[in-house]
Design a protein around this motif. Structure first.
Motif, mmCIF file in Angstrom:
data_model
loop_
_atom_site.group_PDB
_atom_site.id
_atom_site.type_symbol
_atom_site.label_atom_id
_atom_site.label_comp_id
_atom_site.label_asym_id
_atom_site.label_seq_id
_atom_site.Cartn_x
_atom_site.Cartn_y
_atom_site.Cartn_z
ATOM 1 N N ASN A 166 0.827 -1.217 0.000
ATOM 2 C CA ASN A 166 0.000 0.000 0.000
ATOM 3 C C ASN A 166 0.856 1.260 0.000
ATOM 4 O O ASN A 166 0.527 2.252 -0.669
ATOM 5 C CB ASN A 166 -0.928 0.007 1.219
ATOM 6 N N LEU A 167 1.958 1.218 0.770
ATOM 7 C CA LEU A 167 2.872 2.362 0.790
ATOM 8 C C LEU A 167 3.462 2.612 -0.587
ATOM 9 O O LEU A 167 3.528 3.756 -1.053
ATOM 10 C CB LEU A 167 3.995 2.124 1.809
ATOM 11 N N GLU A 168 3.892 1.540 -1.239
ATOM 12 C CA GLU A 168 4.475 1.680 -2.579
ATOM 13 C C GLU A 168 3.458 2.273 -3.556
ATOM 14 O O GLU A 168 3.788 3.171 -4.344
ATOM 15 C CB GLU A 168 4.963 0.316 -3.082
ATOM 16 N N ALA A 169 2.239 1.772 -3.496
ATOM 17 C CA ALA A 169 1.202 2.265 -4.414
ATOM 18 C C ALA A 169 0.884 3.734 -4.129
ATOM 19 O O ALA A 169 0.712 4.532 -5.073
ATOM 20 C CB ALA A 169 -0.054 1.419 -4.269
ATOM 21 N N GLN B 90 10.485 14.891 -1.353
ATOM 22 C CA GLN B 90 10.048 14.088 -0.209
ATOM 23 C C GLN B 90 9.418 12.778 -0.669
ATOM 24 O O GLN B 90 9.651 11.715 -0.066
ATOM 25 C CB GLN B 90 9.057 14.893 0.632
ATOM 26 N N ALA B 91 8.618 12.828 -1.735
ATOM 27 C CA ALA B 91 8.006 11.606 -2.253
ATOM 28 C C ALA B 91 9.067 10.657 -2.808
ATOM 29 O O ALA B 91 8.991 9.433 -2.619
ATOM 30 C CB ALA B 91 6.980 11.948 -3.331
ATOM 31 N N ALA B 92 10.058 11.217 -3.494
ATOM 32 C CA ALA B 92 11.149 10.383 -4.033
ATOM 33 C C ALA B 92 11.944 9.742 -2.896
ATOM 34 O O ALA B 92 12.331 8.563 -2.981
ATOM 35 C CB ALA B 92 12.060 11.231 -4.913
ATOM 36 N N ASP B 93 12.179 10.490 -1.826
ATOM 37 C CA ASP B 93 12.900 9.933 -0.669
ATOM 38 C C ASP B 93 12.101 8.804 -0.030
ATOM 39 O O ASP B 93 12.675 7.786 0.399
ATOM 40 C CB ASP B 93 13.160 11.031 0.363
ATOM 41 N N LEU B 94 10.794 8.967 0.047
ATOM 42 C CA LEU B 94 9.951 7.923 0.630
ATOM 43 C C LEU B 94 10.037 6.635 -0.185
ATOM 44 O O LEU B 94 10.071 5.530 0.371
ATOM 45 C CB LEU B 94 8.501 8.410 0.712
ATOM 46 N N ARG B 95 10.067 6.781 -1.496
ATOM 47 C CA ARG B 95 10.155 5.587 -2.350
ATOM 48 C C ARG B 95 11.454 4.834 -2.080
ATOM 49 O O ARG B 95 11.478 3.595 -2.072
ATOM 50 C CB ARG B 95 10.069 5.986 -3.815
ATOM 51 N N GLU B 96 12.537 5.569 -1.832
ATOM 52 C CA GLU B 96 13.823 4.931 -1.531
ATOM 53 C C GLU B 96 13.791 4.246 -0.174
ATOM 54 O O GLU B 96 14.428 3.192 0.019
ATOM 55 C CB GLU B 96 14.935 5.980 -1.551
ATOM 56 N N LEU B 97 13.057 4.819 0.793
ATOM 57 C CA LEU B 97 13.044 4.276 2.151
ATOM 58 C C LEU B 97 12.162 3.043 2.296
ATOM 59 O O LEU B 97 12.354 2.250 3.221
ATOM 60 C CB LEU B 97 12.566 5.354 3.137
ATOM 61 N N GLU C 236 10.948 -3.099 4.923
ATOM 62 C CA GLU C 236 10.355 -4.424 4.740
ATOM 63 C C GLU C 236 10.358 -5.228 6.036
ATOM 64 O O GLU C 236 9.368 -5.880 6.373
ATOM 65 C CB GLU C 236 11.134 -5.177 3.659
ATOM 66 N N ALA C 237 11.451 -5.163 6.771
ATOM 67 C CA ALA C 237 11.579 -5.974 7.987
ATOM 68 C C ALA C 237 11.644 -5.119 9.246
ATOM 69 O O ALA C 237 12.077 -5.598 10.297
ATOM 70 C CB ALA C 237 12.833 -6.856 7.893
ATOM 71 N N ASP C 238 11.226 -3.885 9.165
ATOM 72 C CA ASP C 238 11.307 -2.972 10.322
ATOM 73 C C ASP C 238 9.938 -2.302 10.514
ATOM 74 O O ASP C 238 9.604 -1.343 9.823
ATOM 75 C CB ASP C 238 12.392 -1.923 10.079
ATOM 76 N N ASP C 239 9.161 -2.832 11.471
ATOM 77 C CA ASP C 239 7.808 -2.315 11.675
ATOM 78 C C ASP C 239 7.809 -0.860 12.124
ATOM 79 O O ASP C 239 6.957 -0.066 11.700
ATOM 80 C CB ASP C 239 7.068 -3.166 12.715
ATOM 81 N N ASP C 240 8.749 -0.492 12.982
ATOM 82 C CA ASP C 240 8.800 0.890 13.465
ATOM 83 C C ASP C 240 9.074 1.857 12.318
ATOM 84 O O ASP C 240 8.453 2.934 12.219
ATOM 85 C CB ASP C 240 9.877 1.040 14.548
ATOM 86 N N LEU C 241 10.028 1.483 11.462
ATOM 87 C CA LEU C 241 10.351 2.340 10.324
ATOM 88 C C LEU C 241 9.161 2.421 9.367
ATOM 89 O O LEU C 241 8.873 3.488 8.821
ATOM 90 C CB LEU C 241 11.580 1.801 9.592
ATOM 91 N N ALA D 128 4.842 5.521 6.978
ATOM 92 C CA ALA D 128 3.409 5.677 6.724
ATOM 93 C C ALA D 128 2.919 7.040 7.187
ATOM 94 O O ALA D 128 2.136 7.702 6.493
ATOM 95 C CB ALA D 128 2.638 4.561 7.432
ATOM 96 N N ALA D 129 3.386 7.465 8.362
ATOM 97 C CA ALA D 129 2.977 8.777 8.882
ATOM 98 C C ALA D 129 3.494 9.894 7.983
ATOM 99 O O ALA D 129 2.779 10.864 7.693
ATOM 100 C CB ALA D 129 3.492 8.959 10.312
#
Length: 369
Positions: free
Chosen positions: A5-8, A75-82, A87-92, A97-98
């Motif tokens: 969902n984040l990727e989309a 900011q959107a491009a940075d989010l895509r990189e992050l 994938e394996a870090d729920d906190d991140l 997401a926020a």
């Protein structure tokens, strides 16, 4: 929110920003910024103070548009990189997401600002509210609308000032004029122009019967003195008289109220709120200039409508919204069909959904032409 969902969401934001960039025509805006910056660096630039202020206001608006788009895109491009790292870090993932929600709100606001591309949309606004048919209920309704718009302006961080008000004999107001200052104030409020209808059990009826009251809202753009609107001294008649209403002994002793009549159009503007006759005259001239600008806009729209064979509803015949408190509660915009049952929130100034629905409707209509 899942990784998928984040990727989309982020991909969708980048696509929306690309479309916004095309609409903004960023290269053209950057060239204009450079031209205005060069003008502002001229040693004689501030010799014309009013002209310099207009240039700086335009420069600030252009910079804001370009910088906002650039920051959101980055900011959107940075989010895509992050996202891959989350994938394996729920906190991140929760943190991303926020941040995605925050950036998404920025993109939506930028899209909304794109709808405000009219000649005067960036300007401050002057709003006039008039009680219509409905007797004392209509005067009370006009005062309720004035309060609603003052609350809305405060909620948005705009500055609002009551320039002039004529109180009703029993309750409410006969008319009021409000100045609203803030980015795109006219663009946001122009869709509020028209007749507003209230249906409720009247607090002024001893039998507590249901009454219908009407009020007319006019929205005018504020313009500078040296614009295309020229007011010559021989075109106006200025009368002074004693203020009426609240104000103690002062209103009975000085002729501070001002009435200006524009002879070519018959437009009459009054102002009596300030103690100084000079201040009332300046305010009245500001309102007159706004009314003449609105008149020019309306004439252009009517001419365009005639060429297209369209009918343009104006004045009292243009009922735009109904506020029903009895026998059910509902606020409905008759142009967009947007409605809400939370009438109290609307009266507290939460009218942005109505404003946004109208702007989106206007954009859709423009795209079809």
């Amino acid at each position: 929110m899942t990784i998928e969902n984040l990727e989309a969401t982020v991909t969708g934001m980048l696509e929306r920003l690309d479309r916004i960039g095309v609409r903004l025509d960023l290269p053209a805006k950057q060239r204009e910024i450079e031209e205005l910056e060069a003008r502002s660096a001229d040693p004689e630039f501030w010799n014309d103070g009013a002209g310099a202020q207009r240039v700086m206001r335009r420069l600030g608006a252009l910079r804001n548009q370009v910088e906002t788009w650039t920051e959101l895109h980055q900011q959107a491009a940075d989010l895509r990189e992050l996202i891959d790292l989350a994938e394996a870090d729920d906190d991140l993932r929760d943190e991303i997401a926020a941040e995605t929600e925050r950036v998404l709100r920025g993109v939506e606001q930028l899209e909304l600002n794109l709808l405000l591309s009219g000649q005067y949309d960036e300007h401050d606004a002057i709003m006039a509210i008039h009680a219509g048919t409905g007797g004392v209920d209509a005067q009370d309704w006009a005062e309720m609308l004035m309060r609603m718009y003052l609350r809305w302006a405060s909620n948005r961080g705009f500055q609002a000032q009551v320039l002039d008000v004529t109180e009703g004999e029993e309750a409410g107001i006969k008319s009021a004029t409000i100045e609203i200052r803030g980015p795109y104030a006219y663009g946001y409020t122009k869709g509020e122009a028209g007749t507003h209808r209230l249906v409720r059990l009247s607090p002024f009826d001893q039998a507590h019967r249901r009454h219908t009251a009407f009020a007319l809202v006019e929205v005018l753009p504020q313009v500078e003195e040296d614009t295309e609107i020229v007011i010559r001294d021989d075109e106006i008649r200025i009368d002074t008289y004693r203020s009426s209403g609240a104000g103690g002994q002062h209103v009975n002793k000085t002729d501070s109220a001002v009435r200006i009549t524009h002879l070519p159009t018959g437009i009459v503007v009054t102002c009596q709120n300030e103690r100084s006759q000079i201040q009332n005259r300046e305010t009245a001239m500001k309102i007159l200039r706004a009314r003449l600008t609105e008149l020019a806009i309306r004439k252009r729209e009517e001419e365009q409508a005639k060429l297209k064979g369209e009918h343009v509803a104006v004045g009292w015949g243009n009922r735009i919204r109904s506020y029903v408190l009895q026998p059910y509660t509902m606020v409905t915009d008759h142009r967009t069909e947007y409605s809400t049952s939370n009438v109290q929130a609307v009266f507290e100034g939460e009218i942005d959904p109505f404003i946004e629905a109208y702007l989106h409707q206007q954009l859709g209509a423009a795209d079809e032409q």
